[in-house]
Design a protein around this motif. Structure first.
Motif, PDB file in Angstrom:
ATOM      1  N   UNK A 189     111.378 -56.712 -14.409  1.00  0.00           N
ATOM      2  CA  UNK A 189     110.376 -56.056 -13.567  1.00  0.00           C
ATOM      3  C   UNK A 189     109.579 -54.995 -14.319  1.00  0.00           C
ATOM      4  N   UNK A 190     110.122 -54.527 -15.445  1.00  0.00           N
ATOM      5  CA  UNK A 190     109.516 -53.397 -16.163  1.00  0.00           C
ATOM      6  C   UNK A 190     108.063 -53.636 -16.578  1.00  0.00           C
ATOM      7  N   UNK A 191     107.696 -54.823 -17.113  1.00  0.00           N
ATOM      8  CA  UNK A 191     106.278 -55.017 -17.484  1.00  0.00           C
ATOM      9  C   UNK A 191     105.331 -54.861 -16.303  1.00  0.00           C
ATOM     10  N   UNK A 192     105.727 -55.359 -15.117  1.00  0.00           N
ATOM     11  CA  UNK A 192     104.896 -55.199 -13.932  1.00  0.00           C
ATOM     12  C   UNK A 192     104.780 -53.725 -13.550  1.00  0.00           C
ATOM     13  N   UNK A 193     105.917 -53.024 -13.600  1.00  0.00           N
ATOM     14  CA  UNK A 193     105.915 -51.603 -13.240  1.00  0.00           C
ATOM     15  C   UNK A 193     105.041 -50.801 -14.201  1.00  0.00           C
ATOM     16  N   UNK A 194     105.193 -51.068 -15.491  1.00  0.00           N
ATOM     17  CA  UNK A 194     104.413 -50.338 -16.488  1.00  0.00           C
ATOM     18  C   UNK A 194     102.921 -50.656 -16.352  1.00  0.00           C
ATOM     19  N   UNK A 195     102.598 -51.917 -16.143  1.00  0.00           N
ATOM     20  CA  UNK A 195     101.199 -52.306 -15.970  1.00  0.00           C
ATOM     21  C   UNK A 195     100.580 -51.640 -14.756  1.00  0.00           C
ATOM     22  N   UNK A 196     101.338 -51.592 -13.665  1.00  0.00           N
ATOM     23  CA  UNK A 196     100.839 -50.944 -12.447  1.00  0.00           C
ATOM     24  C   UNK A 196     100.560 -49.466 -12.687  1.00  0.00           C
TER      25      UNK A 196
END
Length: 309
Positions: A189-196
């Motif tokens: 989930x981290x890439x989505x969280x960081x991108x957001x």
């Protein structure tokens, strides 16, 4: 019983109480972040949980195991599905607290054990006693009368219970341990969280002062240990306590959430809520009593077949 067994049980009891107390009082923490949009809080919770869990398994020398867990295959798909369920659960909980609907959140965690039992019956062909079925029906009637009385279904309660129940189903199918698997989940989930966070940080009025406001920054950083520490305590306690004890102690969590919502946040508690909670508490008493009696019967059976010394 091993000489250290009573001490181990006591340590497990303390760990479980601390774990459920952190969970139960966590609405106080998320209320402090009421000015930060729920999705942004969720993104920070995901990233700092990854930092916390990765640090734990690195200290244990298990990073190689994490690489094995996230290899492409059926196991990775299960972990991805679990990640979706736990992030949904986290978001609903954060939203409920910030929106002044902590009472609904506490109800969700009260009915979760019964939802989990229902999933066990329907998906894994587990057997359920008459008392168990009575508990599920009574809880369902409690939710139905609340929906009738308020003119709307308690969607947050149902969403929290359903997402956490499905998360439990997926965890039964994942072979990795709880800490290792949840690390893999937040890693995905981290890439989505960081991108957001990067995208919203570039927009005016992003709703977060991370990095500029020291108090808010520390609060968001604390999302990692507040998420990770209780899970480690729960895992520790589960290995040292009987299943019945773990099940009963878990009700401390929604009970504290209930008290915080009504006594501290001042959320409205209508007669319809009173009837619904009374029915759900009665259902849990039926279910817990059945679990306790089954545990006693199992321990007596083990003692009766134990060889004489």
């Amino acid at each position: 019983m091993a000489p250290d067994a009573p001490n181990a049980a006591l340590r497990g009891l303390v760990a479980m109480i601390v774990c459920c107390t952190i969970w139960g009082l966590s609405p106080l923490y998320y209320k402090l972040l009421a000015e930060v949009p729920p999705l942004k809080v969720l993104a920070h919770r995901t990233l700092w949980s990854l930092v916390f869990f990765a640090g734990v398994i690195a200290l244990q020398g298990r990073l190689g195991e994490l690489r094995a867990v996230v290899r492409p295959g059926r196991g990775l798909l299960l972990i991805l599905a679990a990640a979706v369920m736990i992030s949904t659960n986290w978001f609903l909980f954060i939203f409920s607290v910030q929106a002044g609907r902590g009472l609904e959140a506490s109800m969700g965690y009260y009915i979760f054990p019964l939802v989990a039992v229902l999933f066990g019956v329907t998906l894994f062909s587990e057997r359920l006693s008459r008392a168990g079925w009575a508990a599920i029906v009574l809880a369902a009637l409690g939710v139905a009368q609340l929906a009738f009385g308020l003119g709307a279904a308690p969607w947050i309660s149902l969403g929290l219970a359903g997402s956490f129940g499905l998360y439990g189903v997926l965890k039964k199918m994942i072979t990795a341990g709880p800490v290792l698997s949840v690390t893999a989940e937040v890693l995905l989930l981290a890439p989505l969280a960081l991108g957001y966070l990067l995208v919203t940080g570039m927009m005016p009025g992003g709703g977060s002062a991370f990095g500029t406001d020291p108090v808010q920054t520390l609060l968001l950083l604390a999302a990692g240990p507040i998420t990770g520490a209780p899970l480690i305590l729960f895992s520790y306690a589960s290995r040292r306590l009987r299943l019945a004890s773990v099940g009963l102690l878990q009700y401390l969590n929604p009970t504290l959430q209930f008290i915080v919502a009504v006594a501290i946040f001042g959320e409205l508690f209508t007669p319809w809520h009173g009837i619904a909670f009374a029915m759900i508490w009665t259902a849990l008493a039926l279910y817990s009593g059945e679990l306790f009696l089954a545990d006693r019967r199992a321990r007596r059976a083990r003692r009766s077949v134990a060889p004489a010394i």
